[in-house]
Structure formats: structure tokens, C-alpha cells
Design an enzyme around this catalytic site. Structure first.
Site, short mmCIF file in Angstrom:
data_model
loop_
_atom_site.label_atom_id
_atom_site.label_comp_id
_atom_site.label_asym_id
_atom_site.label_seq_id
_atom_site.Cartn_x
_atom_site.Cartn_y
_atom_site.Cartn_z
CG LEU A 40 68.41 55.06 5.77
CD1 LEU A 40 67.93 53.64 5.48
CD2 LEU A 40 67.41 55.80 6.63
CB ALA A 41 72.71 55.36 10.83
CD GLU A 42 76.28 51.81 9.71
OE1 GLU A 42 76.75 51.37 8.64
OE2 GLU A 42 76.96 52.41 10.57
CB THR A 43 72.97 50.86 3.24
OG1 THR A 43 72.16 52.04 3.22
CG2 THR A 43 72.44 49.88 2.21
CB CYS A 67 76.81 48.34 11.77
SG CYS A 67 75.20 49.13 12.01
#
Length: 257
Positions: A40-43, A67
């Protein structure tokens, strides 16, 4: 682990982020491996501290300093899934980020990073923008190119190999909107994110820029990615307030070696 769609009221839109609530940090290599596995884009990884929460974010490639959508997703998990009440204060690499629940949405209180001039348009950026740019500026992590109108943002075809050469910077394109005050898109291929669906952090610079351009401090923004997402923004002194919703998609259990 929870997976949350941020900056949306409906599943399968907005920007997905994974959230893990920890008692102690895992080894950095493990957190990065989880983020890479999620793709994913961010965790986001969050753990409680005496005066709030420590928060870190990882793309599939590396840890990042800032983020927005994963901060919203984390606040949603803590408040909606785990029953944490009141203001949430996250300690991060860009300072304290505060989140308050506002009815069915969340208000994010972020630092403002006003646009910094670049000067003449670098030839590679001019080539990437296709001659449609009006102006260009930067902040500490991204280059921003203002295009002539919203249609140019919608029709923009990213030259990802050249955009990747902007590393360590990502590329934001933006323009004055029609239904909304301004629109944007965001590309960070060097971080494993060809196009980010909805990005809170870039609005810490977009909001002060468009507030000055439009002569107003309360702004409606829309990120024109395929999934799309709406952000209600306000410039308040040296802070940017962003309001958005989030919905939980999944709760999962991770089995670590």
C-alpha cells in the site's frame, strides 16, 4: 492490523492505509517488510507514550517523514475501532500532529510548509509538464507544478521514469478547480507509489499556496486520482487544518516468524 480507506465515506475509494497498534516498536527491518508485503502507499505503526502516541509511516520502499492519509487512518482505528476518546496527539518527525473527531469526520491539525521558490523551470520538469505549467515551487519533500487548468490535471499522463529521477522529491501537479477551489495529483515512483490516490501531507503546502492565490483561508480541495478524495482545508496561522472521513475495510492478524 487494520486497513482503512482514508479521505472517503465509501469503501473502495479514497486512499487505503494499513495501521498496526504496537506496545513497542518492531525492528525497523520487520516494519519495512510488513509495509513491503502490504504494498500500500503507506503502512502506519503507532504506539502509546505518556503524553499521546508515537507514529511512524512506511511506504513499500522506505520510511517517510510525513504522511497525512495514514495519520487519518490511524486516528480512525484508535477512535472508531479501539474506543480511544478525546484529542489524539501524535509525535512524528515533522512535529506534533493533532487529530480531533468532528461528528463522522476527523480534523487533522498539521504544520504549514509554505511554498519555496525554485526559480527558472528546470528543463526536465518542463518536459514532464508538457509546456502546460504556470509556475513551480517546492517544499522539503516535493516539487509542485501549477498547470493552466483543471482539465490539464485530469489529462496529465505521468512520465514515471523521468519523475523517478526527481528522487528524493515527489511531483505534485495542481490547478485552480471548478467545483472545488483547487485540484491536485501526486506521483512518487521512487517510493513505490506511482500515483497516490489522496494525500494529506501535500496539502500542508498546497493550502498556503492557494490561500494566497485565491485570497481565502477556507478551501475545498479534490485529488483527481482514479479513486479520488475530497479534503476540506483551512489555513490557520502556521497550521493547516484538514477535515476528512475514513472507513474500515479489513481487520487482519499477522503471523511473524
Amino acid at each position: 492490523m487494520y486497513q482503512v480507506d482514508a479521505f472517503t465515506t465509501e469503501l473502495f475509494s479514497g486512499n487505503p492505509a494499513a495501521v498496526l497498534v504496537l506496545d513497542q516498536w518492531l525492528p525497523v527491518e520487520t516494519m519495512q517488510a510488513i509495509a513491503s508485503e502490504n504494498n500500500l502507499a503507506e503502512t502506519a505503526f503507532v504506539k502509546r507514550q505518556p503524553n499521546g502516541w508515537d507514529l511512524r509511516w512506511f511506504t513499500p520502499v522506505h520510511e517517510v517523514d510525513f504522511c497525512g492519509h495514514a495519520t487519518l487512518a490511524t486516528a480512525h482505528v484508535l477512535a472508531n475501532e479501539l474506543g480511544v476518546e478525546g484529542e489524539l496527539v501524535f509525535t512524528t518527525k515533522v512535529g506534533a500532529l493533532r487529530v480531533n473527531r468532528k461528528n463522522s469526520a476527523y480534523q487533522l491539525d498539521f504544520p504549514s510548509f509554505p511554498p519555496q521558490p525554485i526559480g527558472a523551470m528546470p528543463p526536465m520538469l518542463s518536459e514532464i509538464a508538457g509546456g502546460l505549467h504556470v509556475s513551480v515551487f517546492r517544499n522539503f519533500e516535493n516539487i509542485f507544478v501549477v498547470l493552466r487548468d483543471e482539465q490539464a490535471v485530469l489529462e496529465f499522463i505521468p512520465d514515471l521514469p523521468n519523475i523517478e529521477k526527481l528522487d528524493p522529491f515527489g511531483l505534485v501537479i495542481t490547478a485552480k478547480g471548478g467545483e472545488h477551489d483547487f485540484v491536485s495529483r501526486y506521483f512518487v515512483p521512487h517510493a513505490g507509489i506511482p500515483e497516490d490516490p489522496v494525500t494529506g501531507s501535500i496539502h500542508s503546502t498546497l493550502v498556503p499556496y492557494w490561500a494566497a492565490q485565491l485570497g481565502k483561508t477556507k478551501l475545498s480541495a479534490f485529488q483527481r486520482s482514479k479513486r479520488g478524495g475530497q479534503l476540506v482545508c483551512e489555513l490557520s496561522g502556521d497550521r493547516v487544518l484538514i477535515t476528512g472521513s475514513a472507513v474500515t475495510f479489513m481487520k487482519a492478524k499477522i503471523y511473524l516468524p
